[in-house]
Enzyme design. Structure first.
Site, PDB file in Angstrom:
ATOM      1  N   GLY A 512       0.838  -1.199   0.000  1.00 17.89           N
ATOM      2  CA  GLY A 512       0.000   0.000   0.000  1.00 17.89           C
ATOM      3  C   GLY A 512       0.866   1.241   0.000  1.00 17.89           C
ATOM      4  O   GLY A 512       2.028   1.210   0.426  1.00 17.89           O
ATOM      5  N   GLY A 517       3.772   8.228   2.315  1.00 14.80           N
ATOM      6  CA  GLY A 517       4.498   7.060   2.745  1.00 14.80           C
ATOM      7  C   GLY A 517       4.134   5.817   1.967  1.00 14.80           C
ATOM      8  O   GLY A 517       3.180   5.793   1.193  1.00 14.80           O
ATOM      9  N   VAL A 519       3.774   1.441   2.475  1.00 18.36           N
ATOM     10  CA  VAL A 519       3.610   0.370   3.454  1.00 18.36           C
ATOM     11  C   VAL A 519       4.137  -0.930   2.865  1.00 18.36           C
ATOM     12  O   VAL A 519       3.796  -1.304   1.743  1.00 18.36           O
ATOM     13  CB  VAL A 519       2.130   0.206   3.863  1.00 18.36           C
ATOM     14  CG1 VAL A 519       2.009  -0.848   4.968  1.00 18.36           C
ATOM     15  CG2 VAL A 519       1.568   1.532   4.353  1.00 18.36           C
ATOM     16  N   ASP A 633      -9.580  11.182   9.474  1.00 17.69           N
ATOM     17  CA  ASP A 633      -9.714  10.573   8.143  1.00 17.69           C
ATOM     18  C   ASP A 633     -10.337   9.187   8.263  1.00 17.69           C
ATOM     19  O   ASP A 633      -9.842   8.208   7.703  1.00 17.69           O
ATOM     20  CB  ASP A 633      -8.359  10.489   7.443  1.00 17.69           C
ATOM     21  CG  ASP A 633      -8.506  10.242   5.938  1.00 17.69           C
ATOM     22  OD1 ASP A 633      -9.598  10.516   5.396  1.00 17.69           O
ATOM     23  OD2 ASP A 633      -7.541   9.775   5.307  1.00 17.69           O
TER      24      ASP A 633
END
Length: 816
Positions: A512, A517, A519, A633
């Site tokens: 991801g 960033g 993952v 979020d």
């Protein structure tokens, strides 16, 4: 004279009628015997009305066949009598032979198109049972002389068996149709393999294996973890005794209709009837992906359906492709070969050991040895003492983890793949291959065997050096690093460990990414799988580093069963990394907005549990942690699911803190289209912003529909609420409890959830409940709920002048 002739004709006609078999009135009975018949256009119907027997023409064919089908779905034919001998017209008739008691299917010329060949007896009758089984039994004793369940076509119904009677030699297996228009036996056979008394189901395409389920592990077939999600309705049953080795399943009372069918295309499907949509839903399909193709990666290859960049195939630790040019051309069936020969000279001189390969469908068990009486530890000793043993695993798994019994492989390991909730396989390797981890995503956590004492000393020295280096770095932390306060409960981890866990942040490990960033999936030396979120260098401004440090401190204090757990962090040099528990079931949006088969995975009760779990997690962030933490979020992509489908709210903080650097120093908000509250678009951030997002999430879980920038779902939900048509909002793929009706508990639970969702999306924050109140009304049916007003529906396209392009899309990183 004419009168005499007329009278004679009438007498002859009456005599003919009296001597002729009696036709069955359509739908009037489930039984017929000698002197009765079933002609084309007439049917038998089981006592409860579930199954119908009669004549039909499949697809576009004009040929006629005698078959049994589900009454609610006439195209769901589950058994065909004359598969190889179709009738040319509608003149066929089914009757019980007066002399032998056989069931006979005759064509228009009186020729036998099919016969049951049942034992000869004088007093018999045929009956279509409510199970879908057509039986011939003795009228007096009711002893079954013949049954259609012993002669399956392409469908396995509850109560049927696959396998072999070891005393009589009778075998039961499924055979596909040749085509949708032709039920004659096709190219695919589904067979229960039992050579090693460790049953597994194999799909054959003529003489070649096409797909296998993996062996039975005591709970389900190892490569079909989906079975655990519907076993409460359809318990699996495997019998391995002196008299038979069989596999079947049953249906609990009240469970929906189901069938397992082998299609003419070579796909096995578990189908479940959805009474609300009048359609069959797919609960399982095999092959499900490229890795289910038998032997995809060859001997000692390991298939990963998420590794498209490596053509899905890699080699086990200690192995390399047998033919690199072939692998380059994506021809991987040649498999892999060992890098270093094994050194097996008995327990005292051997340097071999074992590495642990986690979460896999076990290799083909055709030539394995099995001992159910020993433990896994004893299995390891037995394998280590046997120089022919190349790998071992537990034969059975238990509910709480662990295993028992022993499977030993002495030949090539074939058809190995990663699978959700897979088992552990212990692979034998030479000592040097264990000491030096392989640079591949398929190198799994090691379990060291006895090695030379010199190697052990070197490892100890390396550990001491790394430990001292880590503590020197800790003493020289920059001012913008992690505060070493007494309140910190999350450890730091050195960069080298995370590089090893992710194979130096290999692209093949990416699961991801977002604007701030990436993952990665990682594997720690102790075998744990982790999710590693590495922040991009472009986000690491001075303020960004300070925000990261503050965020770790806050997240270290957040410990709740419905929040993703932060395991560790790294702030070495210019790296800022967060380490989380890995969630194998990935994010909730896959099961709400995904393919129908995935959406059907979550039952009504599971969806309610997930809604309640999200509410409890957010309520804890708001009020239960000692600090008021705003998620900012909340959306389906940021809700992860663990092994038990428990909701884990994730990604609460880090990426959002960096938005300030992108727009204005006072704005610290991320707006995901469809989830943002009206005030958040005005840069006003309160706890009630999360409440609004939760309301949207709740309505999406119920409906299976996205909200989006146009607020389409909110408009739809409010309209159905006003029209008192709440059940119309429910996702039709949801597996409801048996016998559910709009006025049952499901109806009242759905109405309560919709009412809560509408209250959460009120335009004014003051009109929305606190998350603690939401938890209270979700968990207590007697709690009073206010009636919602019409929610504020508006287009969520951002109205910010500065940074408009950045704020109209989400920057969240999903820990999938």
């Amino acid at each position: 004279m004419m009168a005499v002739n007329c009278t004679l004709q009438i007498l002859l006609l009456l005599l003919f009628i009296l001597l002729s078999p009696v036709a069955i009135t359509a739908g009037a009975t489930d039984t017929f015997g000698k002197g009765q018949n079933v002609t084309d256009g007439e049917t038998l119907v089981s006592a409860g009305g579930t199954f119908t027997l009669g004549f039909f023409s499949p697809g576009a064919s004009a040929k006629r066949y005698l078959g049994i089908w589900f009454s609610v779905s006439s195209d769901a034919v589950c058994w065909v009598a004359n598969r190889d001998h179709p009738l040319k017209d509608t003149s066929g008739v089914l009757l019980v032979a007066s002399d032998t008691g056989d069931l006979l299917l005759l064509d228009g010329s009186g020729e036998v198109a099919w016969s049951s060949n049942s034992p000869n007896t004088s007093s018999v009758e045929a009956q279509l049972l409510e199970s879908g089984n057509l039986v011939v039994h003795d009228q007096r004793s009711k002893t079954i002389l013949w049954q259609s369940f012993d002669h399956p076509s392409n469908t396995l119904l509850p109560g049927m068996k696959m396998g072999k009677n070891l005393w009589t030699g009778d075998e039961w297996y499924l055979t596909s149709w040749r085509s949708p228009d032709d039920p004659s036996p096709g190219s695919y056979r589904r067979v229960l393999e039992y050579a090693t008394r460790l049953p597994e189901v194999v799909l054959w395409q003529q003489d070649a294996k096409a797909y296998r389920t993996g062996p039975w592990n005591g709970r389900w077939f190892n490569g079909v973890p989906e079975a655990s999600t519907y076993a409460h309705d359809f318990p699996l049953d495997v019998t391995a005794s002196k008299s038979e080795i069989t596999y079947g399943y049953t249906a609990r009372p009240g469970a929906p209709l189901t069938r397992v069918v082998v299609t003419d295309a070579g796909v096995v499907r578990r189908l479940v009837w959805d009474a609300s949509s009048l359609a069959w839903k797919t609960f399982f399909q095999g092959p499900r992906d490229v890795c289910d193709a038998y032997g995809k990666c060859g001997a000692f290859g390991l298939c990963d359906a998420s590794a498209a960049s490596s053509a899905f195939c890699g080699c086990l630790q200690g192995f390399n492709p047998a033919s690199p040019p072939a692998w380059y051309m994506r021809e991987t069936s040649g498999g892999c070969r060992r890098n270093v020969p094994l050194n097996c000279g008995g327990n005292e001189t051997a340097t071999d050991g074992f590495v642990l390969v986690r979460g896999v469908k076990l290799p083909d068990t055709q030539n394995v040895s099995v001992d159910m009486s020993i433990s896994t530890e004893e299995c390891r000793d037995r394998c280590f003492a046997n120089c022919s043993c190349l790998a071992y695993a537990s034969a059975e798994i238990r509910e709480g983890g662990g295993g028992s019994g022993c499977i030993i492989w002495t030949g090539d390991l074939v058809d190995l793949r990663y699978v959700d909730r897979g088992q552990d396989l212990y692979l034998r390797l030479a000592g040097p291959e264990i000491a030096v981890p392989k640079g591949s995503k398929f190198a799994i956590a090691t379990v060291l065997a006895p090695v030379a004492s010199a190697v052990a000393i070197i490892l100890v020295l390396l550990f001491v050096i790394c430990w001292r280096r880590k503590h020197r770095i800790s003493r020289k932390r920059l001012n913008d690093g992690i505060p070493q306060s007494s309140a910190m409960t999350v450890p730091s981890v050195d960069l080298h460990t995370l590089k090893e866990a992710t194979l130096n942040f290999s692209e093949s490990h990416v699961i991801g990414q977002g604007g701030f960033g990436i993952v990665y999936k990682g594997q720690l030396p102790d075998g744990r799988t982790i999710a590693v979120k590495r922040l991009r260098q472009c986000a690491l401004t001075r303020k960004g580093k300070c925000d990261f440090a503050r965020e770790v401190e806050v997240m270290a204090r957040l410990r709740h069963g419905n929040l993703i757990r932060l395991l560790a962090y790294c702030d070495e040099g210019e790296e800022r990394i967060l380490v989380y528990v890995y969630m194998p079931n990935k994010s909730l949006d896959l099961y709400i907005f995904g393919e129908p088969s995935l959406r059907a995975t979550l039952s009504w009760r599971q969806r309610l549990d997930i809604i309640n779990g999200i509410a409890q997690g957010v309520a804890y962030m708001h009020e239960g942690s000692g600090e008021s933490v705003v998620h900012r979020d909340l959306k389906l992509q940021n809700v992860l699911l663990d092994d038990n489908w428990r909701a884990k709210v994730a990604d609460f903080g880090t990426a959002k803190l960096f938005v300030a650097e992108r727009v204005d120093s006072s704005l610290t908000i991320v707006n995901s289209p469809g989830y943002a509250s009206p005030e958040s678009l005005r840069a006003e951030m309160t706890l009630k912003c999360d409440v609004y997002s939760f309301g949207v999430v709740l309505l999406e879980i119920l409906s299976g529909q996205r909200n989006g920038e146009t607020q389409r779902l909110l408009l739809h939900a409010w309209g159905l609420w006003e029209q008192d048509r709440k059940m119309a909002l429910l996702d039709p793929t949801v597996n409801l409890p048996p016998l559910s009706r709009p006025d049952s508990d499901v109806g009242s639970e759905l109405e309560r959830c919709i009412q809560i969702g509408l209250l959460c999306i009120q335009e004014s924050p003051d009109d929305r409940p606190a998350m603690s109140d939401v938890v209270a009304v979700l968990t207590t049916k007697t709690s009073q709920i206010a009636r919602p007003n019409r929610p504020g529906i508006y287009n969520q396209r951002t109205r910010f002048v500065t940074g408009q392009a950045d704020l109209t899309r989400t920057t969240t990183i999903d820990l999938e």
